[in-house]
Design a protein around this motif. Structure first.
Motif, PDB file in Angstrom:
ATOM      1  N   LEU A  87       0.828  -1.246  -0.043  1.00  0.00           N
ATOM      2  CA  LEU A  87       0.105   0.010  -0.067  1.00  0.00           C
ATOM      3  C   LEU A  87       0.913   1.204  -0.156  1.00  0.00           C
ATOM      4  CD1 LEU A  87      -2.727  -1.219   2.859  1.00  0.00           C
ATOM      5  CD2 LEU A  87      -2.899  -1.139   0.110  1.00  0.00           C
ATOM      6  N   GLN A  88       0.566   2.281  -1.003  1.00  0.00           N
ATOM      7  CA  GLN A  88       1.144   3.360  -0.883  1.00  0.00           C
ATOM      8  C   GLN A  88       0.318   4.466  -0.270  1.00  0.00           C
ATOM      9  OE1 GLN A  88       1.905   5.073  -4.889  1.00  0.00           O
ATOM     10  NE2 GLN A  88       3.935   6.298  -4.343  1.00  0.00           N
ATOM     11  N   LEU A  89       1.027   4.686   1.128  1.00  0.00           N
ATOM     12  CA  LEU A  89       0.317   5.506   2.184  1.00  0.00           C
ATOM     13  C   LEU A  89       1.233   6.552   2.788  1.00  0.00           C
ATOM     14  CD1 LEU A  89      -2.080   2.638   3.686  1.00  0.00           C
ATOM     15  CD2 LEU A  89      -2.836   4.419   1.645  1.00  0.00           C
ATOM     16  N   ASP A  90       0.691   7.595   3.247  1.00  0.00           N
ATOM     17  CA  ASP A  90       1.476   8.605   3.881  1.00  0.00           C
ATOM     18  C   ASP A  90       1.113   8.482   5.327  1.00  0.00           C
ATOM     19  OD1 ASP A  90       2.681  10.217   5.077  1.00  0.00           O
ATOM     20  OD2 ASP A  90       1.695  12.227   4.229  1.00  0.00           O
ATOM     21  N   LEU A  91       1.577   7.574   6.103  1.00  0.00           N
ATOM     22  CA  LEU A  91       1.274   7.111   7.435  1.00  0.00           C
ATOM     23  C   LEU A  91       1.590   8.621   8.563  1.00  0.00           C
ATOM     24  CD1 LEU A  91       2.599   3.642   7.946  1.00  0.00           C
ATOM     25  CD2 LEU A  91       0.045   4.642   7.824  1.00  0.00           C
ATOM     26  N   GLY A  92       2.016   9.671   7.864  1.00  0.00           N
ATOM     27  CA  GLY A  92       2.202  10.898   8.584  1.00  0.00           C
ATOM     28  C   GLY A  92       0.990  11.443   8.822  1.00  0.00           C
ATOM     29  N   ASP A  93      -0.334  11.264   8.080  1.00  0.00           N
ATOM     30  CA  ASP A  93      -1.320  11.741   8.048  1.00  0.00           C
ATOM     31  C   ASP A  93      -2.339  10.721   8.885  1.00  0.00           C
ATOM     32  OD1 ASP A  93      -3.932  12.484   7.523  1.00  0.00           O
ATOM     33  OD2 ASP A  93      -3.560  12.968   5.391  1.00  0.00           O
ATOM     34  N   PRO A  94      -2.767  11.744   9.962  1.00  0.00           N
ATOM     35  CA  PRO A  94      -3.581  10.882  11.079  1.00  0.00           C
ATOM     36  C   PRO A  94      -4.738  10.172  10.491  1.00  0.00           C
ATOM     37  CG  PRO A  94      -3.000  13.087  11.903  1.00  0.00           C
ATOM     38  CD  PRO A  94      -2.543  13.076  10.358  1.00  0.00           C
ATOM     39  N   GLU A  95      -5.463  11.033   9.309  1.00  0.00           N
ATOM     40  CA  GLU A  95      -6.468  10.322   8.874  1.00  0.00           C
ATOM     41  C   GLU A  95      -6.316   9.004   7.872  1.00  0.00           C
ATOM     42  OE1 GLU A  95      -8.659  13.227   6.416  1.00  0.00           O
ATOM     43  OE2 GLU A  95      -9.227  14.431   8.130  1.00  0.00           O
ATOM     44  N   VAL A  96      -4.959   9.103   7.429  1.00  0.00           N
ATOM     45  CA  VAL A  96      -4.482   7.867   6.605  1.00  0.00           C
ATOM     46  C   VAL A  96      -4.441   6.963   7.645  1.00  0.00           C
ATOM     47  CG1 VAL A  96      -2.769   6.944   5.414  1.00  0.00           C
ATOM     48  CG2 VAL A  96      -3.855   9.278   4.623  1.00  0.00           C
ATOM     49  N   ARG A  97      -3.978   7.093   8.826  1.00  0.00           N
ATOM     50  CA  ARG A  97      -3.486   5.882   9.644  1.00  0.00           C
ATOM     51  C   ARG A  97      -4.639   5.427  10.401  1.00  0.00           C
ATOM     52  NH1 ARG A  97       0.275   9.508  11.970  1.00  0.00           N
ATOM     53  NH2 ARG A  97      -0.881   9.798  13.646  1.00  0.00           N
ATOM     54  N   ASP A  98      -5.906   6.318  10.367  1.00  0.00           N
ATOM     55  CA  ASP A  98      -7.316   5.822  10.911  1.00  0.00           C
ATOM     56  C   ASP A  98      -7.764   4.867  10.018  1.00  0.00           C
ATOM     57  OD1 ASP A  98      -7.236   7.505  13.173  1.00  0.00           O
ATOM     58  OD2 ASP A  98      -8.544   9.062  12.078  1.00  0.00           O
ATOM     59  N   PHE A 151       4.489   5.338  13.358  1.00  0.00           N
ATOM     60  CA  PHE A 151       4.799   3.890  13.754  1.00  0.00           C
ATOM     61  C   PHE A 151       4.230   3.362  15.001  1.00  0.00           C
ATOM     62  CE2 PHE A 151       7.412   0.357  15.535  1.00  0.00           C
ATOM     63  CZ  PHE A 151       7.122  -0.611  14.627  1.00  0.00           C
ATOM     64  N   LEU A 152       4.656   4.189  16.056  1.00  0.00           N
ATOM     65  CA  LEU A 152       4.246   3.909  17.331  1.00  0.00           C
ATOM     66  C   LEU A 152       2.705   3.859  17.661  1.00  0.00           C
ATOM     67  CD1 LEU A 152       5.034   3.053  20.163  1.00  0.00           C
ATOM     68  CD2 LEU A 152       5.313   5.507  20.784  1.00  0.00           C
ATOM     69  N   ASP A 153       1.872   5.002  17.145  1.00  0.00           N
ATOM     70  CA  ASP A 153       0.378   5.099  16.898  1.00  0.00           C
ATOM     71  C   ASP A 153      -0.078   3.935  16.446  1.00  0.00           C
ATOM     72  OD1 ASP A 153      -1.832   6.497  17.448  1.00  0.00           O
ATOM     73  OD2 ASP A 153      -2.095   6.974  15.362  1.00  0.00           O
ATOM     74  N   VAL A 154       0.458   3.431  15.445  1.00  0.00           N
ATOM     75  CA  VAL A 154      -0.241   2.451  14.659  1.00  0.00           C
ATOM     76  C   VAL A 154      -0.181   0.984  15.583  1.00  0.00           C
ATOM     77  CG1 VAL A 154      -0.350   0.732  12.577  1.00  0.00           C
ATOM     78  CG2 VAL A 154      -0.176   3.134  12.322  1.00  0.00           C
ATOM     79  N   ALA A 155       1.026   0.792  16.273  1.00  0.00           N
ATOM     80  CA  ALA A 155       1.355  -0.313  17.024  1.00  0.00           C
ATOM     81  C   ALA A 155       0.427  -0.333  18.317  1.00  0.00           C
ATOM     82  CB  ALA A 155       2.721  -0.179  17.127  1.00  0.00           C
ATOM     83  N   LEU A 156       0.444   0.623  18.912  1.00  0.00           N
ATOM     84  CA  LEU A 156      -0.349   0.968  19.943  1.00  0.00           C
ATOM     85  C   LEU A 156      -1.895   0.694  19.820  1.00  0.00           C
ATOM     86  CD1 LEU A 156       1.232   3.695  21.989  1.00  0.00           C
ATOM     87  CD2 LEU A 156       1.606   1.284  22.443  1.00  0.00           C
ATOM     88  N   ARG A 157      -2.543   1.245  18.584  1.00  0.00           N
ATOM     89  CA  ARG A 157      -3.874   0.860  18.164  1.00  0.00           C
ATOM     90  C   ARG A 157      -4.258  -0.395  17.959  1.00  0.00           C
ATOM     91  NH1 ARG A 157      -4.863   6.151  14.597  1.00  0.00           N
ATOM     92  NH2 ARG A 157      -7.067   5.199  14.648  1.00  0.00           N
TER      93      ARG A 157
END
Length: 668
Positions: A87-98, A151-157
């Motif tokens: 997946l080509q995603l910008d994980l720096g964007d909170p909405e994309v992480r959501d 990275f940490l946000d995704v891991a903890l969620r």
């Protein structure tokens, strides 16, 4: 000078099809369920690049359900070599992480792994930020979305059983492990037990010098069981010696390959799954005529400065290692993304050319079946940016589940509790006669500067306390406190005289830097000054390193002070607003209770968590001997400045120890 017609020729971009077992996004849940039913738990790889870490994770037994990156070519490579989503995603964007986390709502993710790009916090940058916060012109919380935070946000969620982060050592060494300490604290606060390791890749079969910082976390109560280190190196000959001679040419996408009759274990692994009789991507750049002349003069020990002056294109004093011929019986130097620009660091051991794409991939331990999308330069860049798959396998195998979670373990990780006890003890000391050794209300900039100027002189603690007390609570100072300190502590005249140029200069105290520059604090003194003013820094004195190593149960203070030693200190200091207090408390303990040859563990707030102390208690219990902490003869000598937890303590002057006085550990 004329350029060879081979120079500048670009290879056509290699287009790669998707993996034959690739699935669509809407099939993720069904695919994951089949993998889990087949005994392969689910992993995701964030900031995956071409998939070096993914390859190692899959070799350990996981199935990588999704990889995320922004590099289109690297994702094409990943999509070809792995069935999971690329997946080509910008994980720096909170909405994309959501949105990304939402994809796994009904999927059990066992492992979150990745290598987030990270620019370490510079100490200068942190000092500037702190000044802006104090001036009210900046929020205390930096709202920028650094990718390590993503990275940490995704891991903890996602709350996986295990977490693996890989990065360059500079992520830790470049900023006193500030980023790593924050990540560790966050993970431990959520019930994970963590391990931070600086791993040498060659210990796990990778034929190159390459050290990586590995952060591991797990919440199943089990140990981190790394595979045994390989005692001997995998030489460059074992890594690439079988590949065909290019005979002065540039190679090609596909060449005939003859495998040795008795391939060694490394070669057998590299050829597993590769097409018989064919080697892919054994191609490199052409060589300039002047470079060819240089290459012919070099062996693996030749320095650039030894090349005849008329052949050099670069200044030898600025580019001392611009050219490097590799040696057959040695490890390669680290393959980095710079290889995409030129290959001068990677000259073949006996052919007069630089390494090929396939040779670089072999050195990184990518198997020969692994293909790289795009041009030759694209391939070099992807390879240089990758985690060596065999290092990824070693790190991820340390996180394998050995069955059911262990029960009866402590609810909170050991380090978390040790840090809490250390901070509480330090806060108490800041209200005691030891206030001058810790951040606190009275530790204003003049007091911190006075303490810092005395830190290099091995003064007894009572003398330091007496001198610094004249500056306690002052925002600036005139002649009265400094001459009072000089009269009270004549032995500190040389140290305190450095403060004389600061008298009656109120304006210089508006920020922390100008007074330190006028006094000309050395690096060690500056760290102590910053720490006493509440800045997050790690000290590196022998006493500090010794105490941290004892708590960690290592010998890092004797063997690897600048790497593993600092990492042990970082684990104990942690992060957050209490980190400066913990750092100062370690320094004070190292000067009063945890001496080189004597310890008073009964007075140490860390005794419960100190692995050295626990090992001695276990040994004594096993031999049925009376357990006696090795304090030594000095325990009988009363001190004027006793700690609240003990009436009688051993004492130290420098690293030797003197019963009559207690001294602060030297430097920062």
């Amino acid at each position: 000078m004329a350029t060879s017609p081979l120079i500048g020729q670009r290879t056509a971009a290699l287009a790669l099809s998707a993996h034959p077992e690739a699935f669509a996004e809407e099939e993720l849940q069904e695919w994951a369920a089949k993998q889990i039913a087949g005994g392969r738990p689910i992993a995701i790889d964030l900031f995956s690049g071409a998939g070096g870490l993914s390859a190692g994770i899959e070799a350990s037994g996981w199935s990588v359900a999704a990889a995320v990156d922004l590099d289109r070519r690297a994702l094409e490579t990943h999509r070809h070599n792995f069935p999971g989503l690329s997946l080509q995603l910008d994980l720096g964007d909170p909405e994309v992480r959501d949105e990304f986390v939402g994809r796994f709502e009904n999927v059990t993710v066992d492992l979150v792994a990745g290598g987030p790009p990270c620019q370490p916090f510079s100490r200068a940058g942190r000092s500037k930020i702190r000044s802006l916060v104090e001036a009210g012109t900046r929020d205390e919380v930096d709202l920028r979305k650094e990718l390590w935070r993503a990275f940490l946000d995704v891991a903890l969620r996602l709350k996986p059983r295990a977490v693996l982060m890989e990065n360059v050592p500079d992520m830790g060494l470049g900023d006193d492990f500030a980023v790593v300490r924050i990540m560790v604290d966050e993970l431990e606060s959520q019930g994970y037990v963590t391990q931070v390791k600086l791993a040498d890749a060659w210990h796990y079969g990778v034929p190159q010098h390459r050290k990586r910082l590995i952060l591991l976390a797990r919440n199943d109560g089990q140990d981190f069981d790394w595979p045994e280190k390989q005692p001997e190196i995998t030489t460059l000959w074992e890594g690439i010696g079988d590949l065909p001679d290019l005979d002065g040419g540039r190679g090609d996408r596909d060449l005939t390959y003859h495998q040795p009759d008795e391939p060694g274990p490394f070669l057998a692994r590299m050829r597993d799954g590769a097409p018989e009789g064919v080697i892919h991507d054994h191609m490199t750049r052409g060589v300039r005529p002047d470079d060819l002349e240089i290459f012919k003069l070099m062996d693996s020990r030749t320095l650039y400065s030894e090349i005849p002056v008329h052949l050099r294109r670069y200044a030898a004093d600025s580019f001392t290692d611009k050219y490097k011929r590799l040696g057959w019986k040695e490890l390669s130097r680290s393959i980095t993304a710079h290889i995409a620009k030129d290959g001068y660091w990677y000259i073949h051991p006996d052919q007069h050319r630089t390494l090929t794409v396939r040779e670089a991939a072999r050195v990184q331990t990518f198997p020969d079946r692994f293909r790289f999308a795009g041009t030759r330069s694209d391939a070099f860049r992807q390879i240089g940016n990758a985690v060596p798959p065999m290092l990824g396998e070693a790190a991820s195998s340390a996180l394998l589940s050995q069955g059911a979670a262990v029960t009866g373990t402590e609810d909170r990780p050991r380090w978390l509790d040790a840090r809490h006890a250390l901070a509480t003890w330090g806060q108490n000391q800041a209200q005691s006669t030891y206030w001058f050794a810790l951040p606190g209300p009275g530790m204003t900039a003049p007091a911190a500067l006075a303490a810092a100027t005395m830190s290099s002189g091995r003064f007894p603690l009572d003398e330091v306390g007496t001198a610094v007390s004249y500056f306690r609570g002052l925002a600036y100072f005139n002649s009265e406190p400094i001459y009072g300190a000089l009269e009270a502590v004549p032995s500190a005249k040389r140290a305190l005289a450095r403060l004389l140029p600061l008298m009656r200069k109120r304006a210089i105290w508006r920020g922390p830097d100008e007074p330190a520059e006028i006094v000309r604090l050395n690096a060690s003194e500056r760290r102590i000054y910053d720490m006493l003013r509440g800045s997050d820094v790690l000290l590196r004195s022998q006493g500090v390193l010794r105490l941290a190593a004892r708590v960690a149960g290592t010998s890092s203070h004797e063997t690897n002070r600048l790497t593993e030693g600092r990492m042990d200190v970082a684990r104990l200091v942690g992060s957050g607003s209490e980190a400066p207090t913990r750092m100062a408390a370690i320094r004070l303990l190292a000067a009063t209770t945890c001496l080189p040859n004597r310890r008073d563990c009964g007075a140490c707030p860390l005794a419960t968590w100190c692995l050295t102390h626990r090992a001695e208690l276990a040994l004594a219990a096993g031999s049925q001997d009376e357990v006696v902490d090795p304090v030594g003869d000095c325990a009988e000598v009363p001190l004027d400045l006793a700690l609240p937890h003990a009436d009688h303590l051993p004492a130290e002057r420098g690293e030797l120890g003197r019963c009559a006085t207690v001294t602060v550990g030297v430097g920062g």
